[in-house]
Design an enzyme around this catalytic site. Structure first.
Site, PDB file in Angstrom:
ATOM      1  N   THR A   1       0.466  -1.048  -0.219  1.00 11.93           N
ATOM      2  CA  THR A   1      -0.064   0.130   0.104  1.00 11.93           C
ATOM      3  C   THR A   1       0.634   0.912  -0.082  1.00 11.93           C
ATOM      4  O   THR A   1       1.899   1.167   0.228  1.00 11.93           O
ATOM      5  CB  THR A   1      -1.145   0.116   1.385  1.00 11.93           C
TER       6      THR A   1
ATOM      7  N   TYR B   1      -3.087  -1.871  10.450  1.00 14.04           N
ATOM      8  CA  TYR B   1      -3.274  -2.424   9.044  1.00 14.04           C
ATOM      9  C   TYR B   1      -2.028  -2.285   8.549  1.00 14.04           C
ATOM     10  O   TYR B   1      -1.484  -3.296   7.906  1.00 14.04           O
ATOM     11  CB  TYR B   1      -4.627  -2.318   8.433  1.00 14.04           C
ATOM     12  N   HIS B   2      -2.305  -0.262   7.588  1.00 17.03           N
ATOM     13  CA  HIS B   2      -1.262   0.134   7.424  1.00 17.03           C
ATOM     14  C   HIS B   2       0.405  -0.428   7.635  1.00 17.03           C
ATOM     15  O   HIS B   2       1.079  -1.115   7.043  1.00 17.03           O
ATOM     16  CB  HIS B   2      -0.831   1.175   7.034  1.00 17.03           C
TER      17      HIS B   2
ATOM     18  N   LYS C   1       1.643  -4.205   6.941  1.00 18.06           N
ATOM     19  CA  LYS C   1       1.756  -4.371   4.964  1.00 18.06           C
ATOM     20  C   LYS C   1       3.679  -3.388   5.037  1.00 18.06           C
ATOM     21  O   LYS C   1       4.505  -4.319   4.037  1.00 18.06           O
ATOM     22  CB  LYS C   1       1.643  -2.839   4.822  1.00 18.06           C
TER      23      LYS C   1
ATOM     24  N   SER D   1      -1.493   2.663  11.155  1.00 21.08           N
ATOM     25  CA  SER D   1      -2.715   1.704  11.409  1.00 21.08           C
ATOM     26  C   SER D   1      -2.603   0.914  11.490  1.00 21.08           C
ATOM     27  O   SER D   1      -1.035   0.270  10.310  1.00 21.08           O
ATOM     28  CB  SER D   1      -3.659   1.757  10.795  1.00 21.08           C
TER      29      SER D   1
HETATM   30  P1  NAD Z   1     -11.638  -7.373  -0.222  1.00 20.06           P
HETATM   31  O1  NAD Z   1     -11.365  -8.190   1.405  1.00 20.06           O
HETATM   32  O2  NAD Z   1     -12.151  -7.135  -0.290  1.00 20.06           O
HETATM   33  O3  NAD Z   1     -10.897  -8.912  -0.274  1.00 20.06           O
HETATM   34  C1  NAD Z   1      -9.309  -9.500   0.466  1.00 20.06           C
HETATM   35  C2  NAD Z   1      -9.831 -10.626   0.161  1.00 20.06           C
HETATM   36  O4  NAD Z   1      -8.809 -11.835   0.509  1.00 20.06           O
HETATM   37  C3  NAD Z   1     -11.170 -11.509   0.607  1.00 20.06           C
HETATM   38  O5  NAD Z   1     -11.681 -12.389  -0.077  1.00 20.06           O
HETATM   39  C4  NAD Z   1     -10.510 -12.316   2.195  1.00 20.06           C
HETATM   40  O6  NAD Z   1     -11.831 -13.406   2.285  1.00 20.06           O
HETATM   41  C5  NAD Z   1      -8.874 -12.935   1.265  1.00 20.06           C
HETATM   42  N1  NAD Z   1      -8.824 -12.979   2.486  1.00 20.06           N
HETATM   43  C6  NAD Z   1      -7.873 -12.489   3.670  1.00 20.06           C
HETATM   44  N2  NAD Z   1      -6.847 -13.184   4.330  1.00 20.06           N
HETATM   45  C7  NAD Z   1      -6.989 -14.418   3.529  1.00 20.06           C
HETATM   46  C8  NAD Z   1      -5.759 -15.871   4.162  1.00 20.06           C
HETATM   47  N3  NAD Z   1      -5.672 -15.681   5.849  1.00 20.06           N
HETATM   48  N4  NAD Z   1      -6.078 -16.567   3.647  1.00 20.06           N
HETATM   49  C9  NAD Z   1      -7.068 -16.599   2.390  1.00 20.06           C
HETATM   50  N5  NAD Z   1      -7.754 -15.329   1.986  1.00 20.06           N
HETATM   51  C10 NAD Z   1      -8.045 -14.608   2.733  1.00 20.06           C
HETATM   52  O7  NAD Z   1      -9.333  -6.380  -0.103  1.00 20.06           O
HETATM   53  P2  NAD Z   1      -9.467  -5.713  -1.766  1.00 20.06           P
HETATM   54  O8  NAD Z   1      -9.445  -4.495  -1.627  1.00 20.06           O
HETATM   55  O9  NAD Z   1      -9.528  -6.718  -2.699  1.00 20.06           O
HETATM   56  O10 NAD Z   1      -7.839  -6.002  -1.506  1.00 20.06           O
HETATM   57  C11 NAD Z   1      -7.021  -6.863  -1.625  1.00 20.06           C
HETATM   58  C12 NAD Z   1      -5.445  -5.723  -1.483  1.00 20.06           C
HETATM   59  O11 NAD Z   1      -5.020  -5.197  -2.428  1.00 20.06           O
HETATM   60  C13 NAD Z   1      -5.614  -6.161   0.585  1.00 20.06           C
HETATM   61  O12 NAD Z   1      -3.934  -6.594   0.144  1.00 20.06           O
HETATM   62  C14 NAD Z   1      -5.153  -5.088   0.166  1.00 20.06           C
HETATM   63  O13 NAD Z   1      -4.257  -3.899   0.898  1.00 20.06           O
HETATM   64  C15 NAD Z   1      -4.802  -4.122  -1.136  1.00 20.06           C
HETATM   65  N6  NAD Z   1      -5.354  -2.931  -1.620  1.00 20.06           N
HETATM   66  C16 NAD Z   1      -6.574  -2.573  -2.078  1.00 20.06           C
HETATM   67  C17 NAD Z   1      -7.202  -1.042  -2.218  1.00 20.06           C
HETATM   68  C18 NAD Z   1      -8.080  -0.678  -2.053  1.00 20.06           C
HETATM   69  O14 NAD Z   1      -8.189   0.423  -2.136  1.00 20.06           O
HETATM   70  N7  NAD Z   1      -9.620  -2.018  -1.918  1.00 20.06           N
HETATM   71  C19 NAD Z   1      -5.985  -0.396  -2.270  1.00 20.06           C
HETATM   72  C20 NAD Z   1      -4.765  -0.579  -2.042  1.00 20.06           C
HETATM   73  C21 NAD Z   1      -4.464  -1.934  -1.817  1.00 20.06           C
HETATM   74  N1  USQ Z   2     -11.233   9.733   4.402  1.00 19.85           N
HETATM   75  C1  USQ Z   2     -12.751  10.776   3.793  1.00 19.85           C
HETATM   76  N2  USQ Z   2     -13.386  10.520   4.215  1.00 19.85           N
HETATM   77  C2  USQ Z   2     -14.148   8.892   4.043  1.00 19.85           C
HETATM   78  C3  USQ Z   2     -13.329   7.883   3.693  1.00 19.85           C
HETATM   79  C4  USQ Z   2     -12.021   8.805   3.424  1.00 19.85           C
HETATM   80  O1  USQ Z   2     -11.850  11.836   4.523  1.00 19.85           O
HETATM   81  O2  USQ Z   2     -15.562   8.757   4.315  1.00 19.85           O
HETATM   82  C5  USQ Z   2     -10.281  10.160   4.293  1.00 19.85           C
HETATM   83  C6  USQ Z   2      -9.298   9.669   5.328  1.00 19.85           C
HETATM   84  O3  USQ Z   2      -9.436   9.889   5.926  1.00 19.85           O
HETATM   85  C7  USQ Z   2      -8.509   9.531   4.452  1.00 19.85           C
HETATM   86  C8  USQ Z   2      -8.185   8.818   3.299  1.00 19.85           C
HETATM   87  O4  USQ Z   2      -9.819   9.394   2.667  1.00 19.85           O
HETATM   88  O5  USQ Z   2      -7.341  10.090   4.649  1.00 19.85           O
HETATM   89  C9  USQ Z   2      -8.687   7.893   2.436  1.00 19.85           C
HETATM   90  O6  USQ Z   2      -8.483   6.826   3.427  1.00 19.85           O
HETATM   91  P1  USQ Z   2      -9.869   5.384   3.056  1.00 19.85           P
HETATM   92  O7  USQ Z   2     -10.554   4.775   3.583  1.00 19.85           O
HETATM   93  O8  USQ Z   2     -10.535   5.415   1.956  1.00 19.85           O
HETATM   94  O9  USQ Z   2      -8.059   4.376   2.759  1.00 19.85           O
HETATM   95  P2  USQ Z   2      -7.451   4.159   3.330  1.00 19.85           P
HETATM   96  O10 USQ Z   2      -8.242   3.213   4.998  1.00 19.85           O
HETATM   97  O11 USQ Z   2      -6.486   4.882   2.957  1.00 19.85           O
HETATM   98  O12 USQ Z   2      -7.115   2.216   3.062  1.00 19.85           O
HETATM   99  C10 USQ Z   2      -7.989   1.973   1.204  1.00 19.85           C
HETATM  100  C11 USQ Z   2      -7.799   0.690   1.243  1.00 19.85           C
HETATM  101  C12 USQ Z   2      -5.935  -0.524   1.941  1.00 19.85           C
HETATM  102  C13 USQ Z   2      -5.440   0.911   1.124  1.00 19.85           C
HETATM  103  C14 USQ Z   2      -5.086   1.346   1.080  1.00 19.85           C
HETATM  104  C15 USQ Z   2      -4.641   2.613  -0.406  1.00 19.85           C
HETATM  105  O13 USQ Z   2      -9.146  -0.238   2.342  1.00 19.85           O
HETATM  106  O14 USQ Z   2      -6.752  -1.438   1.721  1.00 19.85           O
HETATM  107  O15 USQ Z   2      -4.235  -0.414   1.354  1.00 19.85           O
HETATM  108  O16 USQ Z   2      -6.521   2.260   0.772  1.00 19.85           O
HETATM  109  S1  USQ Z   2      -3.460   3.963   0.518  1.00 19.85           S
HETATM  110  O17 USQ Z   2      -4.602   5.197   1.559  1.00 19.85           O
HETATM  111  O18 USQ Z   2      -2.598   4.609  -0.505  1.00 19.85           O
HETATM  112  O19 USQ Z   2      -2.591   3.553   1.617  1.00 19.85           O
END
Ligand code: NAD
Ligand code: USQ
Length: 404
Positions: free
Chosen positions: A155, A192-193, A196, A190
């Site tokens: 991320t 979560y972050h 990564k 966070s």
């Molecule tokens: P998502 O939650 O929709 O999909 C993740 C999938 O992984 C789910 O289907 C879940 O069941 C599966 N999973 C989780 N833990 C598992 C485990 N232990 N074993 C097997 N399967 C497992 O998430 P997404 O939005 O598709 O994101 C996918 C990836 O991309 C993540 O790693 C996320 O951090 C990264 N990412 C997402 C975004 C975004 O905006 N959605 C942005 C940047 C990075």
């Molecule tokens: N935000 C708002 N209002 C909202 C939702 C979010 O102001 O209703 C703000 C948040 O405070 C943050 C920014 O928008 O500053 C982004 O938040 P987000 O919820 O859209 O994204 P984030 O929490 O960073 O997480 C998402 C995905 C995560 C991925 C990440 C990429 O859930 O899996 O890793 O985007 S990044 O942001 O580049 O780290």
């Protein structure tokens, strides 16, 4: 296969971990459509989170079994399915030995920052699930498929918001007269972050120690929902999260505009991030697979196409909504997170472009179509799920149960 050809030919067999999720499902179909042999590995925990928290995707989604059956009947292409948890090494080993992947795309993590900040048990789950899962994947590659290329979803949030330009993975620093190229400093905000960041370190170490070939895709926030493949049939439709836990910025704003909820800008709204269209997520992953890292190489790409502040996104959605006759208001919500609300942000993102990425930039027509899409499903919106409910400061050891 890659193994026999010394790395020059295109990997054919791709294991998509997390292939039932938002990015993973779209990517699985795209790769299958392009002629790769695809296997999805997923334990469906994401669907379970929805049940636990009382959330649902804006779009109705079919079971993974029906999705794959539908794809086969439409295209004749098979996608293999392994249901299980990658933290269970026995399960993962069997999947590896049975499918023999040339590349593994790893999306399979708990990916919500708010989810990881609900309570201690969710924080611990997130880091355990993500860090151990990735470690298991690294061990499986070492043990069973040494030449297999790991494409790992990281991320942009690993870098935080430093007051200097963000480079792609590495920065060259001169210190006391000596110069070195070092991993770019990580300042995640966070649990979560941070998971990564820990993953990236483990992957970098195993590239060095064992000669693993890996690409860390530091992805920005993904928006959109349609890809050419998911549009082929209702049963192939992707999930679309809009709630305060799993919904992400631009997608949430489009749903809010559709139902007449004020756009939820957290704090001052100057938070700037990299963003990309889900059609570019699938393209970037394919590009990374088709151009594998070398043995021992830990390659880092910043995977986004444009930067926006939250205020800029709110203004774009307001303008696009007006054209459709929607009265879009914005509300400043006290920020539930701890993050900079006004800051410098300039992140490099040239490596995927150099490898051929043709970005779908955020245009009026895309916003228009996203808004039409959210309006079409607006009766499914549970407006109680829109406001954020997770506070970075109030997280504690008491397990939060949903009572509503
Ligand atoms: P998502 O939650 O929709 O999909 C993740 C999938 O992984 C789910 O289907 C879940 O069941 C599966 N999973 C989780 N833990 C598992 C485990 N232990 N074993 C097997 N399967 C497992 O998430 P997404 O939005 O598709 O994101 C996918 C990836 O991309 C993540 O790693 C996320 O951090 C990264 N990412 C997402 C975004 C975004 O905006 N959605 C942005 C940047 C990075
Ligand atoms: N935000 C708002 N209002 C909202 C939702 C979010 O102001 O209703 C703000 C948040 O405070 C943050 C920014 O928008 O500053 C982004 O938040 P987000 O919820 O859209 O994204 P984030 O929490 O960073 O997480 C998402 C995905 C995560 C991925 C990440 C990429 O859930 O899996 O890793 O985007 S990044 O942001 O580049 O780290």
């Amino acid at each position: 296969s890659l193994e026999n050809s010394g790395g020059s030919s295109k990997p054919q067999r791709v294991m998509v971990i997390g292939g039932d999720g938002y990015c993973g499902w779209a990517t699985s179909l795209h790769l299958s459509n392009m002629g790769y042999e695809v296997a999805i590995v997923d334990n469906l925990v994401r669907r379970h989170f929805d049940h636990q928290l009382g959330l649902d995707s804006l779009t109705p989604i079919s079971s993974i079994h029906n999705r794959i059956r539908c794809w086969k009947s439409l295209t004749g292409k098979s996608i293999e399915l392994y249901i299980g948890d990658i933290c269970d090494f026995g399960f993962l080993s069997e999947a590896f030995q049975s499918f023999e992947p040339d590349a593994v795309v790893h999306f399979g993590e708990q990916r919500s920052a708010p989810y990881s900040m609900i309570d201690r048990s969710r924080a611990v789950f997130t880091q355990q699930n993500n860090v151990i899962g990735t470690l298991n994947v690294l061990f499986a590659i070492k043990e069973f498929r040494e030449q297999c290329h790991l494409v790992k979803l990281g991320t942009m949030g690993e870098y935080g918001t430093p007051n200097i330009d963000i480079e792609e993975g590495y920065i060259t620093i001169t210190h006391n007269g000596r110069t070195d190229t070092l991993p770019y400093p990580k300042q995640a905000s966070s649990f979560y972050h941070l998971s990564k960041v820990h993953d990236s370190h483990n992957i970098a170490f195993t590239c060095k120690a064992w000669g693993i070939r890996a690409t860390d895709l530091n992805q920005g926030v993904v928006y959109g929902v349609k890809t050419p493949e998911t549009e082929m049939h209702e049963e192939l439709h992707n999930r679309f999260d809009y709630d305060g836990v799993f919904g992400t910025a631009l997608n949430r704003f489009c749903v809010q505009a559709a139902v007449g909820h004020p756009l939820t800008v957290y704090g001052k709204g100057g938070q700037t991030r990299g963003y990309l269209d889900i059609r570019d997520t699938v393209q970037c992953v394919e590009i990374a697979i088709a151009n594998p890292a070398k043995p021992g190489e830990f390659r880092v790409f910043n995977q986004f196409t444009e930067q926006f502040s939250v205020n800029e996104l709110a203004a774009l959605v307001t303008k696009a909504g007006k054209k459709l006759g929607l009265d879009v208001q914005t509300v400043s919500v006290p920020n539930p997170r701890v993050e900079a609300e006004e800051h410098y942000y300039n992140a490099k993102h040239t490596k995927l472009i150099e490898l051929g990425l043709k970005p779908h930039l955020l245009s009026d027509s895309l916003l228009d179509s996203l808004l039409h899409f959210t309006i079409k499903y607006k009766d499914r919106v549970d407006t109680k799920q829109i406001m954020p409910s997770v506070s970075w400061k109030k997280i504690g050891v008491k397990t939060k149960t949903v009572t509503a």
